[in-house]
Scaffold this motif. Structure first.
Motif, mmCIF file in Angstrom:
data_model
loop_
_atom_site.group_PDB
_atom_site.id
_atom_site.type_symbol
_atom_site.label_atom_id
_atom_site.label_comp_id
_atom_site.label_asym_id
_atom_site.label_seq_id
_atom_site.Cartn_x
_atom_site.Cartn_y
_atom_site.Cartn_z
ATOM 1 N N ASP A 178 0.822 -1.214 0.000
ATOM 2 C CA ASP A 178 0.000 0.000 0.000
ATOM 3 C C ASP A 178 0.858 1.267 0.000
ATOM 4 O O ASP A 178 0.576 2.224 -0.729
ATOM 5 N N GLU A 179 1.905 1.294 0.835
ATOM 6 C CA GLU A 179 2.747 2.486 0.889
ATOM 7 C C GLU A 179 3.561 2.639 -0.395
ATOM 8 O O GLU A 179 3.799 3.765 -0.861
ATOM 9 N N ALA A 180 3.994 1.535 -0.970
ATOM 10 C CA ALA A 180 4.736 1.591 -2.228
ATOM 11 C C ALA A 180 3.863 2.179 -3.328
ATOM 12 O O ALA A 180 4.321 3.008 -4.134
ATOM 13 N N TYR A 181 2.589 1.784 -3.363
ATOM 14 C CA TYR A 181 1.679 2.310 -4.376
ATOM 15 C C TYR A 181 1.399 3.788 -4.141
ATOM 16 O O TYR A 181 1.263 4.571 -5.090
ATOM 17 N N SER A 185 2.429 6.609 -6.998
ATOM 18 C CA SER A 185 1.353 7.358 -7.655
ATOM 19 C C SER A 185 1.382 8.855 -7.384
ATOM 20 O O SER A 185 0.715 9.623 -8.091
ATOM 21 N N THR A 186 2.160 9.289 -6.376
ATOM 22 C CA THR A 186 2.129 10.712 -6.010
ATOM 23 C C THR A 186 3.496 11.387 -5.956
ATOM 24 O O THR A 186 3.564 12.594 -5.767
ATOM 25 N N MET A 187 4.595 10.633 -6.128
ATOM 26 C CA MET A 187 5.929 11.216 -5.994
ATOM 27 C C MET A 187 6.788 10.925 -7.223
ATOM 28 O O MET A 187 7.828 10.268 -7.145
ATOM 29 N N PRO A 188 6.415 11.417 -8.384
ATOM 30 C CA PRO A 188 7.141 11.089 -9.619
ATOM 31 C C PRO A 188 8.529 11.700 -9.729
ATOM 32 O O PRO A 188 9.333 11.262 -10.553
ATOM 33 N N LYS A 189 8.855 12.709 -8.909
ATOM 34 C CA LYS A 189 10.151 13.378 -9.008
ATOM 35 C C LYS A 189 11.205 12.797 -8.074
ATOM 36 O O LYS A 189 12.322 13.317 -7.998
ATOM 37 N N LEU A 190 10.877 11.709 -7.388
ATOM 38 C CA LEU A 190 11.826 11.136 -6.434
ATOM 39 C C LEU A 190 13.137 10.743 -7.104
ATOM 40 O O LEU A 190 13.153 10.112 -8.152
ATOM 41 N N LYS A 191 14.242 11.122 -6.433
ATOM 42 C CA LYS A 191 15.568 10.696 -6.846
ATOM 43 C C LYS A 191 16.222 9.795 -5.809
ATOM 44 O O LYS A 191 17.095 8.994 -6.140
ATOM 45 N N ASN A 211 7.060 4.330 -12.073
ATOM 46 C CA ASN A 211 6.430 5.643 -11.973
ATOM 47 C C ASN A 211 7.345 6.732 -11.420
ATOM 48 O O ASN A 211 6.927 7.893 -11.311
ATOM 49 N N CYS A 212 8.558 6.372 -11.039
ATOM 50 C CA CYS A 212 9.527 7.358 -10.553
ATOM 51 C C CYS A 212 10.771 7.284 -11.441
ATOM 52 O O CYS A 212 11.815 6.759 -11.030
#
Length: 321
Positions: A178-181, A185-191, A211-212
């Motif tokens: 659940d947390e991975a999804y 779905s909401t943090m596409p800019k994560l590096k 998605n990231c």
């Protein structure tokens, strides 16, 4: 003609310059030593330039919640809205989370490990954390996928997230993504993403990778439900560095100098924050300023006691199975 004086007094430096210089000193020195030197230094050390970055994570693990809240409020007020980085551990009260959010207009890095925030609290404050680019909510066991979703939807600039868990909090529990999804779905800019000892599976990690696309570092130490093929990773994500799931004592962080928030092996220092007399601050004969600290909860009623050689708190990574 008289020769110009070769040296100038430190007292003649503008307060902003002094404040920048004082940032190189320890928290203890800035709060208890510098204010006693002279009036100009006492004024400078209470200015915003000295408190744009506040790191009391080590100290906060050794004090009572009410004492921690008092100190944190005092230091944040000194920043006058210019706070850029805050690192503190073990916050407990809803009021202090709200206070941080109310003063987060310039906040870019926020580290709140082992804090007792809930999904409801995150929902209330997430809208005020829009400038955050690096967030650490490791070992915060009261939040879940909904809180991460609220963070992702409101923190559009987020590039770094730490969501590590303690192995004792996840041992024997079923895998869930659940947390991975929520992250994917909401943090596409994560590096930069840390999820050590998390209850994620291979499916959840693949969802994050899909998605990231900017992800460059993934810490999955202790995530025993994750199995990724090294050849697949090299072909599909050549810029990605993956750590784990096997646990190593140390690892190199080459290429991650830009993320100054990644934990390093620094000296462990702590202070006990207790009520008591703190001694007199510098006061000259011509201009007394006894009321300097009135708006900060009377600093002269607070005392720091310095301790060294703090024993390890017992956070040990168990061996790989």
């Amino acid at each position: 003609m008289e020769e110009a004086c070769e040296f100038r007094s430190w007292a003649e430096l503008i307060p902003d310059a002094l404040g920048v210089i004082f940032t190189n000193l320890s928290l203890q020195d800035r709060v208890t030593v510098i204010p006693r030197v002279c009036k100009s230094w006492a004024n400078a050390v209470t200015g915003p330039y000295c408190w744009q970055e506040i790191d009391i994570k080590d100290w906060s693990s050794r004090c009572q919640p009410d004492q921690l809240d008092r100190l944190l409020e005092m230091l944040i007020r000194r920043s006058c809205g210019s706070l850029r980085k805050l690192s503190v551990s073990g916050l407990q009260t809803e009021s202090i989370f709200t206070f941080i959010a109310e003063n987060a207009c310039s906040l870019q890095t926020l580290r709140l490990p082992r804090s007792s925030m809930s999904d409801a609290i995150v929902e209330q404050i997430a809208g005020r954390l829009s400038m955050i680019s690096f967030l650490d909510v490791s070992y915060c066991i009261k939040i879940g996928p909904y809180a991460l979703e609220m963070i992702g939807k409101n923190c559009k600039l987020l590039e770094g997230l730490c969501r590590n868990m303690h192995p004792l909090d996840t041992a024997g529990k079923p895998y869930q993504d659940d947390e991975a999804y929520a992250i994917s779905s909401t943090m596409p800019k994560l590096k930069h993403l840390e999820m050590a000892y998390h209850l994620i599976s291979t499916s959840g990690v693949l969802q994050i990778l899909a998605n990231c696309p900017k992800l460059e570092f993934l810490d999955q130490r202790g995530c025993w439900g994750v199995t990724l093929d090294n050849m697949f990773l090299k072909q599909k994500f050549p810029k990605l560095k993956v750590l784990g799931p096997f646990v190593l004592d140390t690892y190199e962080s080459d290429g991650w100098d830009d993320f100054s928030d990644v934990s390093d092996a620094s000296e462990y220092l702590a202070w006990d924050f207790v009520a008591g007399g703190m001694g007199e601050y510098y006061v000259d004969d011509s201009d007394s300023y006894d009321g300097m600290w009135d708006d900060e909860g009377r600093l002269d009623e607070l005392q720091f006691g310095f301790y060294e050689g703090i024993e390890d708190a017992g956070m040990y990574w168990p061996p790989s199975p």
